[in-house]
Design an enzyme around this catalytic site. Structure first.
Site, PDB file in Angstrom:
ATOM      1  N   GLU A 171       0.796  -1.224   0.000  1.00  0.00           N
ATOM      2  CA  GLU A 171       0.000   0.000   0.000  1.00  0.00           C
ATOM      3  C   GLU A 171       0.830   1.278   0.000  1.00  0.00           C
ATOM      4  OE1 GLU A 171      -2.855  -0.291   3.179  1.00  0.00           O
ATOM      5  OE2 GLU A 171      -3.840  -2.030   2.313  1.00  0.00           O
ATOM      6  N   GLU A 369      -5.330  -8.702   1.359  1.00  0.00           N
ATOM      7  CA  GLU A 369      -5.938  -8.273   2.628  1.00  0.00           C
ATOM      8  C   GLU A 369      -7.421  -8.044   2.425  1.00  0.00           C
ATOM      9  OE1 GLU A 369      -4.328  -4.840   4.641  1.00  0.00           O
ATOM     10  OE2 GLU A 369      -2.277  -5.530   4.302  1.00  0.00           O
TER      11      GLU A 369
HETATM   12  C1  GBH Z   1      -4.681  -1.959   5.605  1.00  0.00           C
HETATM   13  O1  GBH Z   1      -4.809  -0.686   5.064  1.00  0.00           O
HETATM   14  C2  GBH Z   1      -3.287  -2.126   6.136  1.00  0.00           C
HETATM   15  O2  GBH Z   1      -2.444  -2.736   5.181  1.00  0.00           O
HETATM   16  C3  GBH Z   1      -3.216  -2.891   7.423  1.00  0.00           C
HETATM   17  O3  GBH Z   1      -1.948  -2.735   7.982  1.00  0.00           O
HETATM   18  C4  GBH Z   1      -4.306  -2.433   8.352  1.00  0.00           C
HETATM   19  O4  GBH Z   1      -4.221  -3.023   9.606  1.00  0.00           O
HETATM   20  C5  GBH Z   1      -5.612  -2.763   7.693  1.00  0.00           C
HETATM   21  O5  GBH Z   1      -5.714  -2.128   6.479  1.00  0.00           O
HETATM   22  C6  GBH Z   1      -6.816  -2.351   8.507  1.00  0.00           C
HETATM   23  O6  GBH Z   1      -6.884  -0.959   8.626  1.00  0.00           O
HETATM   24  O7  GBH Z   1      -9.984   8.514   5.662  1.00  0.00           O
HETATM   25  O8  GBH Z   1      -7.802   8.612   4.611  1.00  0.00           O
HETATM   26  O9  GBH Z   1      -8.046   7.544   6.737  1.00  0.00           O
HETATM   27  C7  GBH Z   1      -6.102  -0.414   4.630  1.00  0.00           C
HETATM   28  C8  GBH Z   1      -6.170   0.877   3.883  1.00  0.00           C
HETATM   29  C9  GBH Z   1      -6.413   3.163   4.177  1.00  0.00           C
HETATM   30  C10 GBH Z   1      -8.287   1.743   4.568  1.00  0.00           C
HETATM   31  C11 GBH Z   1      -7.080   4.255   4.924  1.00  0.00           C
HETATM   32  C12 GBH Z   1      -8.988   2.858   5.284  1.00  0.00           C
HETATM   33  C13 GBH Z   1      -9.163   5.216   5.507  1.00  0.00           C
HETATM   34  C14 GBH Z   1      -9.053   6.409   4.631  1.00  0.00           C
HETATM   35  N1  GBH Z   1      -6.848   1.879   4.665  1.00  0.00           N
HETATM   36  N2  GBH Z   1      -8.526   4.110   4.798  1.00  0.00           N
HETATM   37  S1  GBH Z   1      -8.674   7.856   5.478  1.00  0.00           S
END
Ligand code: GBH
Length: 466
Positions: A171, A369
């Site tokens: 990511e 994931e």
């Molecule tokens: C994953 O990211 C990660 O790879 C992992 O480490 C983590 O534990 C898992 O998800 C659960 O969270 O409003 O800009 O905050 C997921 C990607 C990116 C999804 C941020 C949620 C929120 C957008 N995440 N997003 S923001």
């Protein structure tokens, strides 16, 4: 729960890769042990007000000491694969000098996995940059590319004889945009220009390391990158809504995917972010060719779609802190929600996988994931009846099945996560595990969702729910 377990079985392809995932900073702990250097997450989480309840990953699940017990648990659950990440500051405490002691930990972990016939799926970078490198500019500096490549080679030299599945970076969106732009992840900068430059350096590091890894690849080894996708759902009809969805999809999804596929940066996104500056200067001749190296599979991390709507003024700043995003807002998620407040929309996963199949020209996909956080309660019998998580997983597996039926070449599914763990800015308040962790005692308790998943794996099939 009945819905998750009832109905005919929907079978998955033979050799479908089933497993569970974690990441080093989220589970290992042992932050000061084995000569490990500090990572940007140690420093960031040590700062006031950054993490829910002021928590850090210093101990986390203590997987550093308990990996052997955890691998035994994976074997009990019949998990054929374990996706984990290597902590760069454990292997190179200053970001540059190899620590054999640090590598030894991963040698032992991989030994244990091989011993139990569990396929290691290794991610080189899941956000824990050595602080020493951040002090030299981190992902904002182009020098990071050479450092990452040297690190990748060091890990490959140590583990390449037994690890077949390699992922360069997990990511880059989060690492670059949330870490350097939105400031909600380490290192906590709020500079949109830096976020775009950092994104380019992540992609360049992926491409450069990929080329180096390939030059030393062994028979059967496969290389990949894992991207997080959030399909944009327009909250209305007409060209303005379509334009809002295009902008979000461009910056969130295609900006990272297209260069990896050899299509270069999407021209619409380059236009959208041109006013921010920085990116055009960061891109040098040959970079896009370097980024375009062939991957054997694409890691697809999917949790939820994003609802969007247009703003009257196309230049008005967005409520979504992605670099340069204007003229659109992100809307609240629509129920049903997870305990974390994320939307549960499995059909978006089907559409995403089918779109990826078409957009990539059919490259193999692995859902690297997918999972959900809920408040889990241990009942009087010591059991965790996390039916909502079981349903989330079951419905998303049906969504994967449906994408495969529609022609997508999906080769595997890795649930996030094996263990409840350090959920970044949310600390320990969000539990994604199929195995419960008591963070006082470090006791592991298998949740009902893990038992459900064990049955899915054993049958290579998910109940239709109907
Ligand atoms: C994953 O990211 C990660 O790879 C992992 O480490 C983590 O534990 C898992 O998800 C659960 O969270 O409003 O800009 O905050 C997921 C990607 C990116 C999804 C941020 C949620 C929120 C957008 N995440 N997003 S923001």
């Amino acid at each position: 729960f009945d819905k998750a377990t009832k109905g005919d079985l929907l079978g998955f392809p033979r050799d479908f890769l089933w497993g569970a995932a974690t990441a080093s900073y989220q589970v290992e702990g042992g932050a000061a042990e084995g000569g490990r250097g500090p990572s940007i997450w140690d420093i960031f989480s040590g700062q006031e007000g950054k993490i829910h309840d002021g928590k850090t990953g210093a101990v986390a699940c203590d997987h550093f000491h308990r990996y052997s017990e955890d691998v035994a648990l994976m074997a009990e659950l019949g998990l054929p694969a374990y996706r984990f990440s290597v902590a760069w500051p454990r292997v190179m405490p200053d970001g540059r000098t190899v620590s054999q002691e640090g590598l030894d930990y991963y040698r032992r972990l991989v030994d244990e996995l091989c011993d139990k016939n569990i396929e290691p799926v290794l991610t080189l970078y899941h956000w824990d940059l050595p602080q020493a490198l951040e002090d030299q500019g981190g992902w904002r500096s182009r020098r990071i590319v050479e450092c990452f490549t040297n690190y990748a080679m060091a890990v490959h030299d140590a583990l390449g004889d037994r690890v077949r599945q390699w992922t360069t970076i997990n990511e880059p969106f989060c690492s670059a945009f949330l870490g350097y732009g939105a400031g909600i992840h380490a290192p906590g900068h709020t500079d949109p220009e830096a976020a775009l430059v950092a994104a380019h350096h992540h992609l360049l590091a992926h491409g450069t390391a990929l080329r180096a890894l390939r030059s030393r690849a062994r028979e059967g080894q496969q290389f990949s990158i894992a991207l997080n996708f959030s399909p944009a759902l327009a909250d209305g009809y007409g060209p303005r809504y379509a334009e809002a969805a295009r902008k979000f999809d461009g910056l969130h999804n295609r900006f990272f995917l297209d260069p990896v596929l050899g299509k270069g940066y999407p021209s619409d996104v380059l236009e959208d972010v041109a006013h921010v500056g920085g990116l055009a200067e960061a891109i040098q001749d040959g970079d896009l060719e370097t980024i375009a190296g062939t991957i054997d599979w694409l890691g697809v991390n999917y949790y939820a779609p994003t609802r969007v709507k247009p703003l009257d003024d196309p230049h008005a700043p967005s409520n979504c802190p992605l670099p340069g995003l204007r003229g659109m807002d992100v809307l609240p998620p629509r129920p049903p929600l997870t305990g974390f407040g994320w939307e549960q929309t499995p059909s978006s996963l089907t559409e995403l996988l089918r779109w990826l199949n078409w957009h990539t020209g059919g490259i193999p996909l692995i859902v690297a994931e997918n999972g959900a956080a809920f408040e889990d309660k241990i009942d009087a019998e010591g059991r965790i009846r996390d039916d909502e998580r079981t349903n989330y997983i079951a419905e998303h597996l049906r969504a994967v099945h449906s994408a495969i039926e529609g022609g997508a070449d999906v080769r595997g599914y890795l649930v996030w996560s094996l263990l409840d763990n350090f959920e970044w800015s949310m600390g320990y308040s969000q539990r994604f595990g199929i195995v419960h962790v008591d963070f006082e005692t470090q006791r592991r308790t298998v949740k009902d969702s893990a038992l459900f998943y064990r049955d899915v794996i054993a049958r290579n099939a998910v109940p239709s729910g109907r």
